[in-house]
Design an enzyme around this catalytic site. Structure first.
Site, PDB file in Angstrom:
ATOM      1  CB  ALA A  32     -13.041   4.116   2.790  1.00 33.12           C
ATOM      2  N   GLY A  36      -4.794   8.295  -2.615  1.00 29.99           N
ATOM      3  CA  GLY A  36      -3.589   7.645  -2.115  1.00 29.99           C
ATOM      4  C   GLY A  36      -3.342   6.102  -2.321  1.00 29.99           C
ATOM      5  CG  HIS A  37      -6.157   3.186  -0.434  1.00 32.46           C
ATOM      6  ND1 HIS A  37      -7.263   4.100   0.027  1.00 32.46           N
ATOM      7  CD2 HIS A  37      -5.828   2.716   0.683  1.00 32.46           C
ATOM      8  CE1 HIS A  37      -7.281   4.240   1.232  1.00 32.46           C
ATOM      9  NE2 HIS A  37      -6.340   3.299   1.815  1.00 32.46           N
ATOM     10  CE  LYS A 149      -3.505  10.638   6.538  1.00 28.26           C
ATOM     11  NZ  LYS A 149      -3.851   9.531   7.506  1.00 28.26           N
TER      12      LYS A 149
END
Ligand code: PAF
Length: 282
Positions: A32, A36-37, A149
């Protein structure tokens, strides 16, 4: 980019790269994938010859099975994003490939893994250590990239690396936020548009509390953040802990540690969706 599903194939390919003296970066994910990834992958691609991104929804870190069932699964879109960002290998094994037998190992690094998420999600960090230690063994990376995060997760993984003497260097990367300030998370896709706007109040209120460090006590800042967030319809704070940024132990005054962080978990919306965030005070 190669998509690989078995450990054997992964290790065979990596040993070819190693023989050619290539450096290897690992980005562990549960899929998903979002911006950010992508920022972790970009960093790994910039710093290593080869970037392996694991996509594995690890069942052992979910103490709540409904949370696991609800977790978004988007393998095709994930591979497309990884291809666009220059990853070398997407490693997407099945549960039976990773856990042919139940993993009975236990990891314990208090207080990093016993407070906050550790207290509210018993077994969560044990599951994280199980999968991350396996990935570190399979890939034997030079560097592994994790998003800040999950601030507490990085502290636990650093303790595990130190304990088990993995040679990998842990690289922590800044939180990527939506324009509203909401921290990017795979769980955000489970929020309606209205709930997403509501969720933006979490970071807005935490930010508002930053200047209070000059005049208010830790307890007063804590209560301010909790009361303001709970006053927003659709939000409910599970915990707000103001802690030493290294040990994650609670602090009572602003001069108790060199680095002080507020870590929050909030339930948002009807489902409700559990969101985490943090802010640095000192
Ligand atoms: O942060 C995550 O997405 C997961 O906890 C991790 C590190 C990929 C382990 O499953």
């Amino acid at each position: 980019m190669k998509v690989i599903t078995t450990i054997k194939e992964l290790q065979a390919l990596l040993s070819e790269y190693r023989s050619a003296s290539k450096s290897v970066g690992l980005v562990p994910t549960m899929g998903a994938l979002h911006a950010g990834h992508a920022s972790l992958v970009d960093r790994s691609v910039a710093e290593n010859d080869v970037t392996v991104v694991s996509i594995f929804l690890n069942p052992t870190q979910f103490n709540d099975k409904t949370d696991l069932e609800k977790y978004p699964r988007t393998l095709e879109a994930d591979c497309q994003l990884l291809e666009e960002h220059g990853a070398t290998i997407a490693f997407a094994p099945s549960v039976s490939e990773v856990y042919p037998e139940p993993d009975t190992r236990t990891f314990s690094y208090p207080p990093t893994d016993s407070v906050m998420e550790g207290a509210f999600r018993p077994g969560h960090f044990n599951g994280v250590c199980q999968i991350v230690s396996k990935l570190f063994t399979y890939v034997d990376a030079d560097r592994a990239y994790f998003g800040e995060k999950d601030f507490q997760q990085i502290a636990v993984i650093r303790r595990m690396v130190d304990d088990l003497k993995f040679r990998v260097q842990i690289v922590s990367c800044p939180v990527i936020r939506e324009e509203s300030g909401l921290a990017r998370s795979s769980r955000n896709t489970l929020l309606s548009e209205e709930e997403r706007q509501t969720a933006a109040n979490i970071y807005r209120i935490m930010k508002q509390s930053l200047p209070m460090v000059e005049t208010a006590t830790v307890a007063e800042v804590h209560d301010y953040v909790v009361n303001e967030i709970n006053a927003v319809p659709g939000l409910e704070v599970q915990y707000y802990s103001i802690v030493d940024g290294e040990t994650l132990a609670d602090v009572k005054s602003w001069d108790e540690a060199d680095h002080i962080v507020g870590c929050i978990t909030v339930y948002c919306g009807a489902a409700p969706i559990r969101l985490i965030d943090h802010i640095k005070y000192v």
